[in-house]
Design a protein around this motif. Structure first.
Motif, PDB file in Angstrom:
ATOM      1  N   VAL A 154       0.569  -1.037  -0.007  1.00  0.00           N
ATOM      2  CA  VAL A 154       0.184  -0.109   0.086  1.00  0.00           C
ATOM      3  C   VAL A 154       0.901   1.204   0.098  1.00  0.00           C
ATOM      4  O   VAL A 154       0.636   2.265  -0.685  1.00  0.00           O
ATOM      5  CB  VAL A 154      -0.891  -0.109   1.268  1.00  0.00           C
ATOM      6  N   ILE A 155       2.104   1.349   0.739  1.00  0.00           N
ATOM      7  CA  ILE A 155       2.890   2.349   0.876  1.00  0.00           C
ATOM      8  C   ILE A 155       3.501   2.593  -0.432  1.00  0.00           C
ATOM      9  O   ILE A 155       3.681   3.897  -0.971  1.00  0.00           O
ATOM     10  CB  ILE A 155       4.075   2.176   2.011  1.00  0.00           C
ATOM     11  N   ILE A 156       4.121   1.641  -1.223  1.00  0.00           N
ATOM     12  CA  ILE A 156       4.898   1.770  -2.375  1.00  0.00           C
ATOM     13  C   ILE A 156       4.008   1.989  -3.455  1.00  0.00           C
ATOM     14  O   ILE A 156       4.124   2.983  -4.242  1.00  0.00           O
ATOM     15  CB  ILE A 156       5.543   0.683  -2.737  1.00  0.00           C
ATOM     16  N   ALA A 157       2.739   1.405  -3.579  1.00  0.00           N
ATOM     17  CA  ALA A 157       1.725   1.735  -4.496  1.00  0.00           C
ATOM     18  C   ALA A 157       1.084   3.348  -4.304  1.00  0.00           C
ATOM     19  O   ALA A 157       0.726   3.828  -5.442  1.00  0.00           O
ATOM     20  CB  ALA A 157       0.508   0.907  -4.468  1.00  0.00           C
ATOM     21  N   TRP A 158       0.921   3.950  -3.206  1.00  0.00           N
ATOM     22  CA  TRP A 158       0.552   4.982  -2.940  1.00  0.00           C
ATOM     23  C   TRP A 158       1.479   6.066  -3.519  1.00  0.00           C
ATOM     24  O   TRP A 158       1.402   7.158  -4.047  1.00  0.00           O
ATOM     25  CB  TRP A 158       0.291   5.273  -1.293  1.00  0.00           C
ATOM     26  N   LYS A 159       2.886   5.705  -3.095  1.00  0.00           N
ATOM     27  CA  LYS A 159       3.802   6.588  -3.632  1.00  0.00           C
ATOM     28  C   LYS A 159       3.961   6.628  -5.198  1.00  0.00           C
ATOM     29  O   LYS A 159       4.380   7.707  -5.734  1.00  0.00           O
ATOM     30  CB  LYS A 159       5.209   6.251  -2.831  1.00  0.00           C
ATOM     31  N   TYR A 160       4.306   5.499  -5.968  1.00  0.00           N
ATOM     32  CA  TYR A 160       4.554   5.461  -7.176  1.00  0.00           C
ATOM     33  C   TYR A 160       3.269   4.969  -8.054  1.00  0.00           C
ATOM     34  O   TYR A 160       3.443   5.286  -9.569  1.00  0.00           O
ATOM     35  CB  TYR A 160       5.322   4.209  -7.490  1.00  0.00           C
ATOM     36  N   LYS A 161       2.099   4.441  -7.634  1.00  0.00           N
ATOM     37  CA  LYS A 161       0.840   4.237  -8.375  1.00  0.00           C
ATOM     38  C   LYS A 161       1.117   3.621  -9.643  1.00  0.00           C
ATOM     39  O   LYS A 161       0.562   4.111 -10.621  1.00  0.00           O
ATOM     40  CB  LYS A 161       0.342   5.826  -8.870  1.00  0.00           C
ATOM     41  N   TYR A 162       1.685   2.706  -9.727  1.00  0.00           N
ATOM     42  CA  TYR A 162       1.826   1.652 -10.782  1.00  0.00           C
ATOM     43  C   TYR A 162       1.105   0.512 -10.826  1.00  0.00           C
ATOM     44  O   TYR A 162       0.814   0.068  -9.709  1.00  0.00           O
ATOM     45  CB  TYR A 162       3.483   1.319 -11.052  1.00  0.00           C
ATOM     46  N   PRO A 163      -0.010   0.264 -11.761  1.00  0.00           N
ATOM     47  CA  PRO A 163      -1.046  -0.657 -11.649  1.00  0.00           C
ATOM     48  C   PRO A 163      -0.581  -2.230 -11.273  1.00  0.00           C
ATOM     49  O   PRO A 163      -0.902  -2.710 -10.422  1.00  0.00           O
ATOM     50  CB  PRO A 163      -1.657  -0.796 -12.998  1.00  0.00           C
ATOM     51  N   PHE A 164       0.972  -2.471 -11.760  1.00  0.00           N
ATOM     52  CA  PHE A 164       1.480  -3.700 -11.670  1.00  0.00           C
ATOM     53  C   PHE A 164       1.770  -4.074 -10.196  1.00  0.00           C
ATOM     54  O   PHE A 164       1.707  -5.180  -9.569  1.00  0.00           O
ATOM     55  CB  PHE A 164       2.596  -3.983 -12.413  1.00  0.00           C
ATOM     56  N   LEU A 165       1.746  -3.073  -9.263  1.00  0.00           N
ATOM     57  CA  LEU A 165       2.134  -3.107  -7.928  1.00  0.00           C
ATOM     58  C   LEU A 165       0.664  -3.675  -7.056  1.00  0.00           C
ATOM     59  O   LEU A 165       0.876  -4.122  -6.090  1.00  0.00           O
ATOM     60  CB  LEU A 165       1.999  -1.613  -7.048  1.00  0.00           C
ATOM     61  N   ILE A 166      -0.291  -3.798  -7.863  1.00  0.00           N
ATOM     62  CA  ILE A 166      -1.626  -4.252  -7.081  1.00  0.00           C
ATOM     63  C   ILE A 166      -1.430  -5.810  -7.145  1.00  0.00           C
ATOM     64  O   ILE A 166      -2.088  -6.415  -6.340  1.00  0.00           O
ATOM     65  CB  ILE A 166      -2.918  -3.854  -7.788  1.00  0.00           C
ATOM     66  N   MET A 167      -0.754  -6.427  -8.173  1.00  0.00           N
ATOM     67  CA  MET A 167      -0.335  -7.734  -8.197  1.00  0.00           C
ATOM     68  C   MET A 167      -0.107  -8.717  -6.769  1.00  0.00           C
ATOM     69  O   MET A 167      -0.878  -9.543  -6.426  1.00  0.00           O
ATOM     70  CB  MET A 167       0.440  -8.318  -9.172  1.00  0.00           C
ATOM     71  N   PRO A 168       0.796  -8.172  -6.190  1.00  0.00           N
ATOM     72  CA  PRO A 168       1.368  -8.806  -5.015  1.00  0.00           C
ATOM     73  C   PRO A 168       0.317  -8.569  -3.693  1.00  0.00           C
ATOM     74  O   PRO A 168       0.107  -9.227  -2.783  1.00  0.00           O
ATOM     75  CB  PRO A 168       2.616  -8.148  -4.572  1.00  0.00           C
ATOM     76  N   ILE A 169      -0.507  -7.448  -3.865  1.00  0.00           N
ATOM     77  CA  ILE A 169      -1.416  -6.844  -3.027  1.00  0.00           C
ATOM     78  C   ILE A 169      -2.859  -8.099  -3.221  1.00  0.00           C
ATOM     79  O   ILE A 169      -3.129  -8.648  -2.065  1.00  0.00           O
ATOM     80  CB  ILE A 169      -1.941  -5.398  -2.867  1.00  0.00           C
ATOM     81  N   ALA A 170      -3.243  -8.095  -4.409  1.00  0.00           N
ATOM     82  CA  ALA A 170      -4.033  -9.286  -4.496  1.00  0.00           C
ATOM     83  C   ALA A 170      -4.004 -10.576  -4.122  1.00  0.00           C
ATOM     84  O   ALA A 170      -4.558 -11.381  -3.709  1.00  0.00           O
ATOM     85  CB  ALA A 170      -4.688  -9.125  -6.166  1.00  0.00           C
ATOM     86  N   VAL A 171      -2.756 -10.952  -4.466  1.00  0.00           N
ATOM     87  CA  VAL A 171      -2.049 -12.382  -3.970  1.00  0.00           C
ATOM     88  C   VAL A 171      -1.952 -12.555  -2.579  1.00  0.00           C
ATOM     89  O   VAL A 171      -2.728 -13.389  -2.247  1.00  0.00           O
ATOM     90  CB  VAL A 171      -0.904 -12.718  -4.607  1.00  0.00           C
ATOM     91  N   THR A 172      -1.813 -11.424  -2.010  1.00  0.00           N
ATOM     92  CA  THR A 172      -1.540 -11.671  -0.296  1.00  0.00           C
ATOM     93  C   THR A 172      -2.796 -11.808   0.386  1.00  0.00           C
ATOM     94  O   THR A 172      -3.267 -12.188   1.315  1.00  0.00           O
ATOM     95  CB  THR A 172      -0.856 -10.219   0.078  1.00  0.00           C
ATOM     96  N   LEU A 173      -3.944 -10.844  -0.312  1.00  0.00           N
ATOM     97  CA  LEU A 173      -5.267 -10.781   0.341  1.00  0.00           C
ATOM     98  C   LEU A 173      -5.851 -12.266   0.097  1.00  0.00           C
ATOM     99  O   LEU A 173      -6.515 -12.809   0.856  1.00  0.00           O
ATOM    100  CB  LEU A 173      -6.234  -9.890  -0.685  1.00  0.00           C
TER     101      LEU A 173
END
Length: 342
Positions: A154-173
């Motif tokens: 969440v912190i890195i996605a908030w800073k850089y806002k790249y869509p691919f960053l959502i992939m590890p977040i989705a897997v982790t959920l």
């Protein structure tokens, strides 16, 4: 809608636009889509290299790393993360969004390894399991690693806002839902429980993806990976349910048809793919089990198939009117989302 160079040249030949305008439009579309993942050699190299690096520190991690001990694993992970963040910053400054997003994702994927090393170092790791089991088994003690990964993501996605960053977040959920269930059930992770958890977790993730889609469609496709894993979890849980009732099997077929409809409506191919697989599975059940000896069943399916084609012809003729009329009944945010996807 995307236009190819050939289509623009054809438009110029028919004097719809001038050759100069066709060339200018081609350059404009290339500039607009340079940060959008496409099936080009450059993008294949980006993702292939990135997935090798990510896989090396996640799925393909071997037992040799255990020899470094907790302190060594933690220190190496932090060093790798620092290098990854530095490369991300360099790529981001150079307007190379895709490699920057992949490198930032690599950093997020290092988080569970770093937390595992830290727990080993501090002597609070609860059992004999090792890091490589993280992606193979359901255990409650992975929760600290998952919570840390979500926080870092969440912190890195908030800073850089790249869509691919959502992939590890989705897997982790997805992982977290199964591990929380194991904790609540006292370690009992029978297949029946796993199927139900997968089903309802998938529904929740699809709902989350839709909410993200509504809020962020004008910026970037942040919902893509949540849709992917949400649909996979939901459909997997749904398809693995056991039932001897033909009514239940027919309801399963209807849900898959609904998934195809939702996929077409939202322009999300993942729903169409899973819905089509489920529909074909149900038709196979009818052909080989219910109507095994009936010569009329293939004939009926042929008629239905041709009828659907005819329905498609009618839809094409009246698509503009039906689309405009139906969208006028929808809430404004959803209407704007569908218009942007058109």
């Amino acid at each position: 809608m995307q236009f190819t160079k050939k289509q623009l040249e054809e438009a110029a030949k028919k004097n719809i636009i001038s050759p100069q305008q066709a060339e200018a439009l081609q350059e404009f579309f290339i500039a607009q889509s340079q940060d959008v993942p496409r099936f080009t050699f450059t993008h294949v190299l980006y993702y292939f290299g990135g997935l090798i690096a990510i896989g090396a520190m996640t799925l393909f991690m071997n037992l040799g790393w255990e020899s470094f001990g907790g302190a060594g694993i933690f220190s190496i992970s932090v060093l790798y993360a620092a290098i990854g963040l530095k490369i991300t910053k360099v790529f981001s400054a150079g307007d190379l969004a895709i490699p920057a997003g992949i490198c930032a994702t690599f950093v997020v994927c290092l988080t569970p390894l770093a937390i595992y090393g830290l727990q080993q170092w501090l002597g609070v790791w609860p059992d004999e399991s090792v890091y490589r089991d993280y992606h193979r088994y359901i255990k409650w003690n992975w929760l600290y690693m998952e919570l840390g990964t979500l926080a870092a993501g969440v912190i890195i996605a908030w800073k850089y806002k790249y869509p691919f960053l959502i992939m590890p977040i989705a897997v982790t959920l997805w992982y977290m839902s199964m591990d929380i269930t194991a904790m609540i059930s006292g370690g009992d992770t029978t297949w029946e429980l796993r199927k139900l958890v997968s089903l309802y977790t998938g529904l929740l993730m699809i709902g989350l993806a839709f909410w993200v889609d509504i809020r962020s469609y004008q910026k970037a496709d942040y919902a893509f990976w949540i849709y992917i894993f949400g649909a996979a979890a939901f459909w997997g849980g749904l398809s693995s349910q056991n039932s001897d009732s033909e009514l239940s099997k027919f309801i399963y077929f209807c849900i898959n048809l609904l998934m195809i409809g939702v996929g077409v409506l939202l322009v999300r191919r993942v729903f169409v793919v899973f819905g089509a697989l489920g529909s074909c599975a149900y038709l196979g059940h009818l052909a080989f089990d219910v109507f095994e000896d009936s010569w009329l069943f293939p004939v009926s399916l042929t008629v239905i198939g041709l009828g659907i084609i005819f329905l498609g012809v009618l839809w094409q003729k009246h698509e503009k009117y039906i689309t405009a009329k139906s969208r006028s009944l929808l809430p404004v945010p959803l209407r704007e989302l569908l218009q942007a996807r058109s």
